[in-house]
Design an enzyme around this catalytic site. Structure first.
Site, PDB file in Angstrom:
ATOM      1  CB  SER A 218      24.514 -38.813 -18.626  1.00 40.51           C
ATOM      2  OG  SER A 218      25.845 -39.112 -18.969  1.00 40.51           O
TER       3      SER A 218
ATOM      4  CE1 TYR B 129      25.783 -37.685 -13.195  1.00 38.01           C
ATOM      5  CE2 TYR B 129      27.234 -39.030 -14.578  1.00 38.01           C
ATOM      6  CZ  TYR B 129      26.354 -37.969 -14.437  1.00 38.01           C
ATOM      7  OH  TYR B 129      26.037 -37.206 -15.530  1.00 38.01           O
TER       8      TYR B 129
ATOM      9  CE  LYS C  50      22.383 -37.139 -14.579  1.00 39.10           C
ATOM     10  NZ  LYS C  50      21.553 -35.938 -14.386  1.00 39.10           N
TER      11      LYS C  50
END
Ligand code: UD1
Length: 339
Positions: free
Chosen positions: A124, A148, A152
Site C-alpha cells: 500500500s 496496519y 505492510k
C-alpha cells in the site's frame, strides 16, 4: 500450473482472479471469509464461466496452508489476504500483526517446501513517510503511522530478506493508491462489512439510502478546494497491474517494488461531484473536522510502473464513479442481493 490468489474473494482479489482467468491462467482461491462473501465465487463463475478451486483456509494455520500447496500445483502466489482497517489496527495491533504477518510467513514456508518462487504482494502507498513532495516515488523514505501500515512495511522487509537469502525467489510488492470502481458486469465490487471507512463505499451507501449524508473530513487542507486529494485507481486497472507483475517476475527481478496509481489527484469534493454526475443521485454532505492521521495530498509517480511493468491505468474518474454506482445499485445488500 496455477496461481494461488489469497483473499481471492475480497474486493481486489476477486477482480484479479477474473483478470487471470480471462488470460487463460488457472486460479486457485483461498479465503477465510472473515471480510468477504462466498457468493463472490458464484459471481466470478457468472463472469468467466470458470469456477476456480476454492479453499476456505485461515493462513494462520500452517498445516492447512501447506495442504493448499499439496493439493494443487501452484507456481505463483498473489497475496491479498489481510486485515486492512486502519482504525481497528490501532485498537488491536496484536491481532493485526498476528494475522497479517503470520499468514505471510506461513505462505513463505509452504512456498519454500513446495519450491514456489514467484510472489506478488498487495502492499500500500500507506508505507510511505508523510511528505509534502508529490508524486511519491518508490525510493522515497518509508514511515507508517499505524499498525496496519506497519504490517505492510514489515512484510515488504521480510520479502526483501527472503529474496536476499534465495536468489531464485522473485517478489513484486505493489503499492496501491486508492482503489475504487467495480467490475463492468455489476457482479463484483467493494462490499465492506459495517460502516465503510473509505470514501467511495461511503458515498455509494449514501446514494442507496443507507446513510443520510457524507461527512467530508476537513476543508482546510492546502489543496485545490481544501479537501483531501488522493490518487483513485479503477480496480480493473489494479487487477491488470497484477498480470503485468506476474509477467515481470518471469524476468527474475528478485525483490521488486512498484506503485500502482494513475498519477492524478482528485479532491473529495471532485469525487462527490463526479459521482453525482454519473449516478444522477445527489450526495448530501457536511464538512466536519479532519480525520486524525489524514494527510492533505497523496498521488503516485507512475514512471516505474510504466517503464518496468508496461503498466498504465486506463480508466477515468467517470468510469470509476459509474462502475462503483452500478455495483451498488445492482447489489443494495452487497453479495446477499440476488443476481
Ligand atoms: C485509507 C487509509 C490507508 C489505506 C487506504 C485503503 C486512513 C488514514 N488511511 O486511505 O491506510 O491504505 O484507505 O484504501 O484511513 N474521506 C471523507 N469522508 C469519509 C471518508 C473519507 O471525507 O467518510 C476523505 C478522507 O479524508 C481522504 C479521502 O476521503 O481525504 C480518501 O479517504 P479514504 O478512502 O479513507 O482513503 P485514504 O485515507 O487515502
Amino acid at each position: 500450473m496455477a496461481v494461488l490468489v489469497t483473499g481471492g474473494l475480497g474486493y481486489i482479489g476477486s477482480h484479479t482472479a477474473v483478470a487471470l482467468i480471462e488470460k487463460g491462467i488457472k486460479v486457485v482461491i483461498c479465503d477465510d471469509l472473515s471480510n468477504s462473501d462466498i457468493n463472490a465465487l458464484d459471481r466470478i463463475f457468472k463472469i468467466t464461466n470458470v469456477r476456480p478451486k476454492f479453499h476456505k483456509t485461515d493462513l494462520k494455520d500452517y498445516k492447512k496452508t501447506e495442504l493448499i500447496f499439496k493439493r494443487n500445483s501452484i507456481d505463483a502466489v498473489i497475496h491479498f489476504a489481510g486485515y486492512k482497517a486502519v482504525g481497528e489496527s490501532v485498537e488491536k495491533p496484536v491481532m493485526y500483526y498476528e494475522n497479517n504477518l503470520l499468514s505471510t510467513l506461513n505462505l513463505l514456508k509452504a512456498m519454500k517446501k513446495f519450491n514456489v518462487k514467484n510472489f506478488v504482494f498487495s502492499s500500500s502507498a500507506t508505507v510511505y513517510k508523510v511528505s509534502d513532495i508529490m508524486p511519491l516515488k518508490e525510493n522515497f523514505p518509508l514511515a507508517q503511522t499505524n499498525p496496519y501500515g506497519r504490517s505492510k512495511y514489515f512484510i515488504e522487509e521480510i520479502l526483501h530478506d527472503v529474496c536476499i537469502s534465495d536468489k531464485n525467489m522473485n517478489v513484486a510488492a505493489l503499492r496501491y493508491f486508492n482503489p475504487i470502481g467495480a467490475h463492468k458486469s455489476g457482479l463484483l465490487g467493494e462490499n465492506p462489512n459495517g460502516i465503510p471507512n473509505n470514501l467511495m463505499p461511503f458515498i455509494t451507501k449514501v446514494a442507496i439510502g443507507k446513510f443520510d449524508k457524507l461527512k467530508v473530513f476537513g476543508n482546510d487542507y492546502p489543496t485545490k478546494d481544501g479537501t483531501g486529494v488522493r490518487d483513485y485507481i479503477h480496480v480493473l486497472d489494479l487487477a491488470k497491474g497484477h498480470i503485468c507483475a506476474l509477467e515481470k517476475l518471469k524476468e527474475k527481478p528478485g525483490f521488486f517494488v512498484c506503485n500502482l496509481g494513475t498519477g492524478k489527484g482528485y479532491s473529495v469534493l471532485e469525487i462527490v461531484k463526479e459521482f453525482e454526475k454519473q449516478s444522477g443521485v445527489e450526495i448530501p454532505y457536511e464538512i466536519t473536522k479532519r480525520r486524525p492521521g489524514d494527510i492533505a495530498e497523496c498521488y503516485a509517480d507512475c514512471e516505474k510502473a510504466e517503464k518496468e511493468l508496461g503498466f498504465k491505468a486506463e480508466y477515468s474518474l467517470a468510469d470509476m464513479c459509474r462502475d462503483s454506482w452500478n455495483f451498488q445499485k445492482n447489489n443494495p445488500e452487497g453479495y446477499k442481493s440476488v443476481q
